[in-house]
Design an enzyme around this catalytic site. Sequence first.
Site, PDB file in Angstrom:
ATOM      1  N   ARG A 116       0.876  -1.158  -0.085  1.00 30.60           N
ATOM      2  CA  ARG A 116      -0.019   0.119   0.029  1.00 30.60           C
ATOM      3  C   ARG A 116       0.837   1.299   0.117  1.00 30.60           C
ATOM      4  O   ARG A 116       1.943   1.275   0.410  1.00 30.60           O
ATOM      5  CB  ARG A 116      -0.823   0.042   1.210  1.00 30.60           C
ATOM      6  CG  ARG A 116      -1.824  -1.015   1.472  1.00 30.60           C
ATOM      7  CD  ARG A 116      -2.331  -1.067   2.377  1.00 30.60           C
ATOM      8  NE  ARG A 116      -3.168  -2.404   2.802  1.00 30.60           N
ATOM      9  CZ  ARG A 116      -3.850  -2.767   3.952  1.00 30.60           C
ATOM     10  NH1 ARG A 116      -3.604  -2.091   5.118  1.00 30.60           N
ATOM     11  NH2 ARG A 116      -4.284  -3.991   3.998  1.00 30.60           N
TER      12      ARG A 116
ATOM     13  N   ASP B 109       0.313   5.258   1.061  1.00 31.45           N
ATOM     14  CA  ASP B 109      -0.689   6.057   1.979  1.00 31.45           C
ATOM     15  C   ASP B 109      -1.346   7.123   1.165  1.00 31.45           C
ATOM     16  O   ASP B 109      -0.822   7.524  -0.093  1.00 31.45           O
ATOM     17  CB  ASP B 109      -0.004   6.754   3.209  1.00 31.45           C
ATOM     18  CG  ASP B 109       0.072   5.753   4.255  1.00 31.45           C
ATOM     19  OD1 ASP B 109      -0.569   4.841   4.345  1.00 31.45           O
ATOM     20  OD2 ASP B 109       0.943   6.014   5.114  1.00 31.45           O
TER      21      ASP B 109
ATOM     22  N   TYR C 259      12.251   3.516  -1.935  1.00 26.31           N
ATOM     23  CA  TYR C 259      11.492   4.667  -1.736  1.00 26.31           C
ATOM     24  C   TYR C 259      12.238   5.971  -2.148  1.00 26.31           C
ATOM     25  O   TYR C 259      13.635   6.074  -1.704  1.00 26.31           O
ATOM     26  CB  TYR C 259      10.792   4.882  -0.481  1.00 26.31           C
ATOM     27  CG  TYR C 259       9.430   4.004  -0.376  1.00 26.31           C
ATOM     28  CD1 TYR C 259       8.419   4.383  -0.812  1.00 26.31           C
ATOM     29  CD2 TYR C 259       9.685   2.710   0.040  1.00 26.31           C
ATOM     30  CE1 TYR C 259       7.185   3.744  -0.640  1.00 26.31           C
ATOM     31  CE2 TYR C 259       8.434   1.801   0.388  1.00 26.31           C
ATOM     32  CZ  TYR C 259       7.225   2.327  -0.155  1.00 26.31           C
ATOM     33  OH  TYR C 259       5.914   1.572  -0.025  1.00 26.31           O
TER      34      TYR C 259
ATOM     35  N   ARG D  52       8.754   7.832   5.892  1.00 23.33           N
ATOM     36  CA  ARG D  52       8.273   9.286   6.310  1.00 23.33           C
ATOM     37  C   ARG D  52       9.017   9.497   7.559  1.00 23.33           C
ATOM     38  O   ARG D  52       9.323  10.889   7.597  1.00 23.33           O
ATOM     39  CB  ARG D  52       6.893   9.451   6.156  1.00 23.33           C
ATOM     40  CG  ARG D  52       6.291   9.572   4.784  1.00 23.33           C
ATOM     41  CD  ARG D  52       5.001   9.624   4.629  1.00 23.33           C
ATOM     42  NE  ARG D  52       4.150  10.658   5.118  1.00 23.33           N
ATOM     43  CZ  ARG D  52       2.902  10.690   5.413  1.00 23.33           C
ATOM     44  NH1 ARG D  52       2.045   9.780   4.982  1.00 23.33           N
ATOM     45  NH2 ARG D  52       2.312  11.696   6.151  1.00 23.33           N
TER      46      ARG D  52
END
Lengths: 247, 247
Positions: free
Chosen positions: B51, B53, B111, B198
Amino acid sequence: MRNVKLIIEYDGTKYNGWQRLGNTDNTIQAKLEGVLSKMTGENIEIIGSGRTDAGVHAYHQIANFKTHSMMSVYEMRDYCNQYLPQDIVVKEAVEVEERFHARYNATSKKYLYRIWTGRIPTVFHRKYTYYIPQRLNVEAMRKAASYLIGEHDFQAFSSVKSKKKSTVRKIYAIDIHKEDSELNILFHGNGFLHNMVRIIAGTLIEVGLGKMKAEEIPEILEGKIRAQAGITAPAQGLFLYEVHYGE
Amino acid sequence: MRNVKLIIEYDGTKYNGWQRLGNTDNTIQAKLEGVLSKMTGENIEIIGSGRTDAGVHAYHQIANFKTHSMMSVYEMRDYCNQYLPQDIVVKEAVEVEERFHARYNATSKKYLYRIWTGRIPTVFHRKYTYYIPQRLNVEAMRKAASYLIGEHDFQAFSSVKSKKKSTVRKIYAIDIHKEDSELNILFHGNGFLHNMVRIIAGTLIEVGLGKMKAEEIPEILEGKIRAQAGITAPAQGLFLYEVHYGE
């Protein structure tokens, strides 16, 4: 009185252009004047190097304004960026001589037209490119562009209807560069008529698609009839890229 | 039955993430399933590599689905791009072996966290970067990152509350690269906990701003307390960059 020159970047997507005649505040000029007037307590009017149409972007628009403000140019820049909407940024503020005029003193301009081409559309550049899935013949486009270099009457390549003003302009260069899926057309000229860059871009695209031939360009220039040139390429692909001053 | 792998690019700005539990259709997965179901006449369910966000973007998300469709993978790709919203693009569709599973078979992921830094904000990257006007100490950020490389319990750097599942992950690399106003942090690991990228990005930013010291990182890892780590950096700067399969 101080004369301050601004270098401005903007995303034109949601604006009615740099300046619109009529009663709209939804222009880049109006947003800047609002913030600068608030900043100085004066009624600031700014002079842009030229108008950009609704939806057209700028990497490097130039404007100037007169003020009695005692703020430093760095404070002015930062104040603007704090209060302007996020899609307008003042990249630089610099004090210039009183006689500097952003429009009258501009000697040449560069515009960039960005095309995204290929089978796979783009997500992150979708608002800043014109998407053409078909293959473009870049060599044919370069051939067509070559006929437009130099001083010509560009009436056929403009939306100018009045015949009172000269439609003669000089194009120094049209550089066509392709890298991966992006095709860029960079225009450099001493000035551009209304919609001239977008109509030339649209015409070059039609040549690239094989709908027109490069060799038709001289006739179109000579005929001076708008309908003989290609489509007006959409605003979202167009960027005011540089404004030059001086010799 | 055919098993089709998709490489997907999306701008997450206006979506509630890849998949949301609850009754919303405003997810990337739901948009894709809608178009694929229409395309095949089947009730397609897709499996994503993981997933993302709300507000997180992807250059390269991987998903797969099973179908009896007889369309070629190129026709599938083009059909998707014709009917998907412009902020979701299928870059590639390829047929894979029946046992391929986009989530279970993923062996590592990258990422990218994008930061725009400096006195001048950005117009064209404003939705795809986190803007930090202050100067960031890149060397201190690299020092802090070095403590996170390797296999660790990343509980302090995640929003995971349940203690049922392991919070141990392995980070292979955190590369910090600055070019002009853009600072990129590229993470490569065997998997990432919820909000882990994050929170690490936010912690590195606090180190870069001098609010935390690089040397505090080992203690934070050991303490396993979320509140000791830095802020959760905003979603808009985060991109799923690559998903790797195989050894």
